[in-house]
Scaffold this active site. Structure first.
Site, PDB file in Angstrom:
ATOM      1  N   SER B  62       0.853  -1.182   0.000  1.00 22.95           N
ATOM      2  CA  SER B  62       0.000   0.000   0.000  1.00 22.95           C
ATOM      3  C   SER B  62       0.887   1.229   0.000  1.00 22.95           C
ATOM      4  CB  SER B  62      -0.897   0.057   1.242  1.00 22.95           C
ATOM      5  OG  SER B  62      -2.011  -0.780   1.128  1.00 22.95           O
ATOM      6  N   GLU B  69      -2.243  19.019  -4.348  1.00 25.62           N
ATOM      7  CA  GLU B  69      -3.556  18.992  -5.001  1.00 25.62           C
ATOM      8  C   GLU B  69      -4.419  17.836  -4.493  1.00 25.62           C
ATOM      9  OE1 GLU B  69      -0.589  18.729  -6.451  1.00 25.62           O
ATOM     10  OE2 GLU B  69      -0.238  20.688  -7.392  1.00 25.62           O
ATOM     11  N   SER B  70      -4.079  17.188  -3.416  1.00 27.22           N
ATOM     12  CA  SER B  70      -4.831  16.151  -2.698  1.00 27.22           C
ATOM     13  C   SER B  70      -3.996  14.875  -2.525  1.00 27.22           C
ATOM     14  CB  SER B  70      -6.218  15.887  -3.269  1.00 27.22           C
ATOM     15  OG  SER B  70      -7.038  17.033  -3.069  1.00 27.22           O
ATOM     16  N   HIS B  75      -3.002   0.357  -3.884  1.00 25.29           N
ATOM     17  CA  HIS B  75      -3.048  -0.845  -3.055  1.00 25.29           C
ATOM     18  C   HIS B  75      -2.954  -2.027  -4.015  1.00 25.29           C
ATOM     19  CE1 HIS B  75      -4.315   1.635   0.327  1.00 25.29           C
ATOM     20  NE2 HIS B  75      -5.196   2.191  -0.480  1.00 25.29           N
ATOM     21  N   CYS B  90      -7.591  18.346  -7.077  1.00 27.99           N
ATOM     22  CA  CYS B  90      -8.395  19.553  -7.067  1.00 27.99           C
ATOM     23  C   CYS B  90      -7.654  20.590  -7.891  1.00 27.99           C
ATOM     24  CB  CYS B  90      -8.676  20.037  -5.658  1.00 27.99           C
ATOM     25  SG  CYS B  90      -7.229  20.433  -4.702  1.00 27.99           S
TER      26      CYS B  90
END
Lengths: 128, 128
Positions: B62, B69-70, B75, B90
Site C-alpha cells: 500500500s 492537489e490532494s 493498493h 483539485c
C-alpha cells in the site's frame, strides 16, 4: 507463488463522503483533524499502519491514514466549510458507518452526502 | 477570515483506476511501487508533499503520496494480479492521463478500467 486468481467482485468498497457546513476552525486544525481521522479508523475497526498529515498555508489540512484494510483520507477547505473524506475498505470486517458519523461530529458538518463505489475488476477485465 | 463560501462544483475529481493482469513481481515490490507512484505524481504535474509506503506479509503493497492537489494512492493484490489506484485532484492544473499511463506501464497492467467521480457539494448541500 501460485498463479494469480481474479479478485472477488467487489474486492472492496471506496466510500466517498462530502462534509459541508463544517466548523471552519476544526477544518484548519491539523491536530484535531489527525485525532478525528485516527479515531474514525478505530471506530471502523481498522488496523492503523501509518499516518501523515499536512497543514497548508494559508489554510486547509490534508491527511491520510494507511490501514491494513487500505486507507482513509481527508482534505479540508476551510474557505468552503467543506471536507472531502474517502475510506477505502477491503474485506468485510470494516464498518464505515461509525467512521463517517464520528467525522461528521468532529468537524461539525451540517450536510453529509456519500457514495460507495465498488472496487475491483469488471467481468470483462477478470477474463483478461 | 471571511465567511466561508460554497465550493465550486465540482471542487475536484477523484479518479478510481482498476489495473488488472499486472506483473505480479512488480505488485509485490515496495520500492518499484514507490518509484512508480512518485513518478506518476510528477507526470500528473503534482507537487509531492509527503509519502508513505508499506509492504504487507505475505504479499501486497500500500502506498499514498500526499500532493498539494490532494493525493494518489495504490493498493496491490499480487494474488489477484490487481492494483487499485486512486488519484484525487483539485484545481485544473493536473492531468491524470499521463499518471495512469505511467502506472499501467510500470505495473504491466493488461486491463485498465477507470471512473472519475466529481467531488464537492451537491446543489442541495451547497445551500446548507
Amino acid at each position: 507463488m501460485s498463479a494469480p486468481q481474479p479478485p472477488p467482485t467487489p474486492l472492496g468498497w471506496h466510500h466517498l463522503v462530502e462534509l459541508g457546513g463544517c466548523d471552519v476552525a476544526a477544518l484548519d486544525d491539523v491536530h484535531r483533524i489527525e485525532a478525528a481521522l485516527r479515531a474514525a479508523a478505530k471506530a471502523a475497526g481498522a488496523t492503523v499502519i501509518d499516518a501523515r498529515f499536512h497543514k497548508f498555508a494559508p489554510q486547509g489540512v490534508s491527511g491520510v491514514v494507511l490501514i491494513a484494510e487500505s486507507h482513509l483520507s481527508v482534505h479540508t477547505w476551510p474557505e468552503h466549510a467543506y471536507a472531502a473524506v474517502d475510506l477505502f475498505t477491503c474485506g468485510v470486517t470494516l464498518d464505515a458507518e461509525p467512521a463517517v458519523a464520528l467525522l461528521q461530529a468532529a468537524l461539525g458538518a451540517t450536510t453529509v452526502s456519500r457514495q460507495a463505489i465498488p472496487r475491483g475488476l469488471t467481468e470483462s477485465a477478470r477474463g483478461g
